[in-house]
Design an enzyme around this catalytic site. Sequence first.
Site, PDB file in Angstrom:
ATOM      1  N   TRP A  21       0.906  -1.236   0.134  1.00 21.65           N
ATOM      2  CA  TRP A  21      -0.115  -0.369   0.161  1.00 21.65           C
ATOM      3  C   TRP A  21       0.595   0.634   0.365  1.00 21.65           C
ATOM      4  O   TRP A  21       1.894   1.063   0.735  1.00 21.65           O
ATOM      5  CB  TRP A  21      -1.113  -0.395   1.386  1.00 21.65           C
ATOM      6  CG  TRP A  21      -1.890   1.861   1.511  1.00 21.65           C
ATOM      7  CD1 TRP A  21      -2.808   1.613   0.230  1.00 21.65           C
ATOM      8  CD2 TRP A  21      -2.031   1.881   2.583  1.00 21.65           C
ATOM      9  NE1 TRP A  21      -3.526   2.435   0.445  1.00 21.65           N
ATOM     10  CE2 TRP A  21      -2.890   2.787   2.530  1.00 21.65           C
ATOM     11  CE3 TRP A  21      -1.672   1.895   3.795  1.00 21.65           C
ATOM     12  CZ2 TRP A  21      -3.411   3.894   3.281  1.00 21.65           C
ATOM     13  CZ3 TRP A  21      -1.653   2.948   4.564  1.00 21.65           C
ATOM     14  CH2 TRP A  21      -3.156   4.044   4.142  1.00 21.65           C
ATOM     15  N   TYR A  54      -4.690  -0.619  -4.892  1.00 22.67           N
ATOM     16  CA  TYR A  54      -3.560   0.112  -4.117  1.00 22.67           C
ATOM     17  C   TYR A  54      -2.988   0.548  -5.784  1.00 22.67           C
ATOM     18  O   TYR A  54      -2.660   0.059  -7.097  1.00 22.67           O
ATOM     19  CB  TYR A  54      -2.106  -0.984  -4.405  1.00 22.67           C
ATOM     20  CG  TYR A  54      -2.898  -1.885  -2.564  1.00 22.67           C
ATOM     21  CD1 TYR A  54      -4.035  -1.416  -2.017  1.00 22.67           C
ATOM     22  CD2 TYR A  54      -2.511  -2.599  -2.321  1.00 22.67           C
ATOM     23  CE1 TYR A  54      -4.540  -1.227  -0.851  1.00 22.67           C
ATOM     24  CE2 TYR A  54      -2.817  -3.195  -0.772  1.00 22.67           C
ATOM     25  CZ  TYR A  54      -4.080  -1.874   0.282  1.00 22.67           C
ATOM     26  OH  TYR A  54      -3.731  -2.472   1.040  1.00 22.67           O
ATOM     27  N   SER A 154     -12.187  -7.523   5.388  1.00 27.95           N
ATOM     28  CA  SER A 154     -11.415  -6.584   5.966  1.00 27.95           C
ATOM     29  C   SER A 154     -12.264  -5.461   6.597  1.00 27.95           C
ATOM     30  O   SER A 154     -12.923  -4.626   5.755  1.00 27.95           O
ATOM     31  CB  SER A 154     -10.419  -6.260   5.062  1.00 27.95           C
ATOM     32  OG  SER A 154      -9.555  -4.807   5.264  1.00 27.95           O
ATOM     33  N   GLY A 286       5.027  -2.647   6.184  1.00 28.58           N
ATOM     34  CA  GLY A 286       5.234  -2.543   5.154  1.00 28.58           C
ATOM     35  C   GLY A 286       6.059  -1.101   5.518  1.00 28.58           C
ATOM     36  O   GLY A 286       6.864  -0.832   6.381  1.00 28.58           O
TER      37      GLY A 286
HETATM   38  P1  NDP Z   1       2.747   0.571   8.528  1.00 28.07           P
HETATM   39  O1  NDP Z   1       2.101   1.026   9.840  1.00 28.07           O
HETATM   40  O2  NDP Z   1       4.289  -0.456   9.172  1.00 28.07           O
HETATM   41  O3  NDP Z   1       3.866   1.306   7.717  1.00 28.07           O
HETATM   42  C1  NDP Z   1       4.310   1.332   6.565  1.00 28.07           C
HETATM   43  C2  NDP Z   1       5.314   3.177   6.205  1.00 28.07           C
HETATM   44  O4  NDP Z   1       6.533   3.423   8.211  1.00 28.07           O
HETATM   45  C3  NDP Z   1       6.554   2.526   5.734  1.00 28.07           C
HETATM   46  O5  NDP Z   1       6.064   2.301   4.697  1.00 28.07           O
HETATM   47  C4  NDP Z   1       7.279   3.490   6.238  1.00 28.07           C
HETATM   48  O6  NDP Z   1       6.724   4.927   5.677  1.00 28.07           O
HETATM   49  C5  NDP Z   1       7.379   3.376   7.504  1.00 28.07           C
HETATM   50  N1  NDP Z   1       8.124   2.784   8.662  1.00 28.07           N
HETATM   51  C6  NDP Z   1       8.712   1.155   8.080  1.00 28.07           C
HETATM   52  N2  NDP Z   1       9.440   0.992   8.394  1.00 28.07           N
HETATM   53  C7  NDP Z   1      10.314   2.096   9.616  1.00 28.07           C
HETATM   54  C8  NDP Z   1      10.920   2.120   9.896  1.00 28.07           C
HETATM   55  N3  NDP Z   1      11.745   1.261  10.597  1.00 28.07           N
HETATM   56  N4  NDP Z   1      11.655   3.284  10.287  1.00 28.07           N
HETATM   57  C9  NDP Z   1      10.845   4.575   9.682  1.00 28.07           C
HETATM   58  N5  NDP Z   1       9.619   4.067   9.808  1.00 28.07           N
HETATM   59  C10 NDP Z   1       9.655   2.393   9.255  1.00 28.07           C
HETATM   60  O7  NDP Z   1       2.704  -0.700   7.747  1.00 28.07           O
HETATM   61  P2  NDP Z   1       1.439  -0.344   6.250  1.00 28.07           P
HETATM   62  O8  NDP Z   1       0.620   1.000   6.941  1.00 28.07           O
HETATM   63  O9  NDP Z   1       1.877  -0.213   5.392  1.00 28.07           O
HETATM   64  O10 NDP Z   1       0.491  -1.616   6.362  1.00 28.07           O
HETATM   65  C11 NDP Z   1       0.961  -2.544   6.087  1.00 28.07           C
HETATM   66  C12 NDP Z   1       0.011  -3.195   4.929  1.00 28.07           C
HETATM   67  O11 NDP Z   1      -1.384  -3.448   5.474  1.00 28.07           O
HETATM   68  C13 NDP Z   1       0.139  -2.297   3.803  1.00 28.07           C
HETATM   69  O12 NDP Z   1       1.421  -2.507   2.871  1.00 28.07           O
HETATM   70  C14 NDP Z   1      -1.094  -3.257   2.657  1.00 28.07           C
HETATM   71  O13 NDP Z   1      -0.765  -4.313   2.597  1.00 28.07           O
HETATM   72  C15 NDP Z   1      -2.066  -3.910   4.295  1.00 28.07           C
HETATM   73  N6  NDP Z   1      -2.961  -2.224   4.455  1.00 28.07           N
HETATM   74  C16 NDP Z   1      -4.140  -2.755   4.517  1.00 28.07           C
HETATM   75  C17 NDP Z   1      -5.086  -2.022   4.705  1.00 28.07           C
HETATM   76  C18 NDP Z   1      -6.922  -2.089   4.800  1.00 28.07           C
HETATM   77  O14 NDP Z   1      -7.454  -1.816   4.692  1.00 28.07           O
HETATM   78  N7  NDP Z   1      -6.831  -3.909   4.158  1.00 28.07           N
HETATM   79  C19 NDP Z   1      -4.865  -0.481   4.976  1.00 28.07           C
HETATM   80  C20 NDP Z   1      -3.718  -0.406   5.009  1.00 28.07           C
HETATM   81  C21 NDP Z   1      -2.536  -1.528   4.599  1.00 28.07           C
HETATM   82  P3  NDP Z   1       7.699   6.400   5.033  1.00 28.07           P
HETATM   83  O15 NDP Z   1       9.183   5.397   4.664  1.00 28.07           O
HETATM   84  O16 NDP Z   1       7.423   7.075   3.949  1.00 28.07           O
HETATM   85  O17 NDP Z   1       7.538   6.968   5.845  1.00 28.07           O
END
Ligand code: NDP
Length: 327
Positions: A21, A54, A154, A286
């Site tokens: 995402w 996405y 979901s 993510g």
């Molecule tokens: P997170 O809450 O873990 O956010 C991920 C983001 O946080 C990264 O893209 C990055 O963003 C930042 N990040 C990750 N690791 C670190 C770190 N170690 N240090 C600092 N920043 C970090 O998860 P997501 O929100 O991406 O959700 C995970 C997955 O869940 C999605 O990819 C999707 O597949 C699913 N999802 C499903 C939904 C639904 O409605 N069913 C809705 C949302 C997500 P950046 O570097 O850009 O700041």
Amino acid sequence: MEYRYLGKSGIQVSALSFGSWITFGNQIGDNVSSDLMACAYDHGVNFFDNAEIYANGQSEIVMGKILKAMEWDRTSYMVSSKAYFGDGGKLPNQTGLNRKHLTEACHAALRRLQVDYLDLFFCHRPDKKTPMEETVWTMNHLIQQGKILYWGTSEWSALEIMEAHKAAEKLNLIGPVMEQPQYNMFHREKVEVEYNKLYSTVGLGTTIWSPLASGLLSPKYIGKFPQGTRLGREELSWLKERSVTEERLDKVRKLNDVALELGVSLPQLAIHWCVQNPNVSTVILGASKVSQLEENFKTMEVIDAIPSEVNDTLEAILENKPIHPLW
Ligand code: NDP
């Protein structure tokens, strides 16, 4: 990597999985996406999460190209899609959980991901306009056709999930196996309270999302607002407004101090907090950078550094422990 049964199903999913995402086909280049998938697979991830919405289908196209190029044994990984929001079109039947859209969304995902079947297929949100029987019949039919293996929901309410099970039972069809809810230190109610009964009754599995609250549960938002991060993206200003509040930042600062004291990073503490919940089947990570994923996967190695007693300290900081109903 640890593997857990997806609810009462016979399928095992890695405790940490990986999703696309905002990143794939949007925030990051395809080479970075490829490196992230390789990093995840090398760390034992066996589930890659995606959805038609996405990047309006582009995320599935990018993932499909990577899966093809990697030539991983198809038996060694699972891939998902989610339908409801559509891939950009807003005409009648281009969204929702009706038989036409679910079937077309499944076909589109198979084409874009370049796979013969989806391991997991989710109803991305509930659809109050489509009869539950129609959705359950369609999912059952897709399973019988060999196009999907397991189906789930979901962000459905516990009541809606039970309605789906009731319809499935009445019609002798296969019901939903898993739910994909948001779950992190700031968002707990559904997983910890609302679904509580469903884990033991229908054997609900969970593939939880946003374990880091979109990156807020890392030290980077504590000081000056950082450039090039998710919560700074213009199209996500609604998410920033909702998540980056002074109250939360204050908690993040305190959580970060606890993590430092334990000798782990805040993302590791936050991911560990999700993993330790036995009703979480997999935590979908993510990442926009490989270094983030490397850091996050180390969570599985530092588990011993985080004693269970620390939970009391975390509860005192979070002040959001849900009140469990009496049942
Ligand atoms: P997170 O809450 O873990 O956010 C991920 C983001 O946080 C990264 O893209 C990055 O963003 C930042 N990040 C990750 N690791 C670190 C770190 N170690 N240090 C600092 N920043 C970090 O998860 P997501 O929100 O991406 O959700 C995970 C997955 O869940 C999605 O990819 C999707 O597949 C699913 N999802 C499903 C939904 C639904 O409605 N069913 C809705 C949302 C997500 P950046 O570097 O850009 O700041």
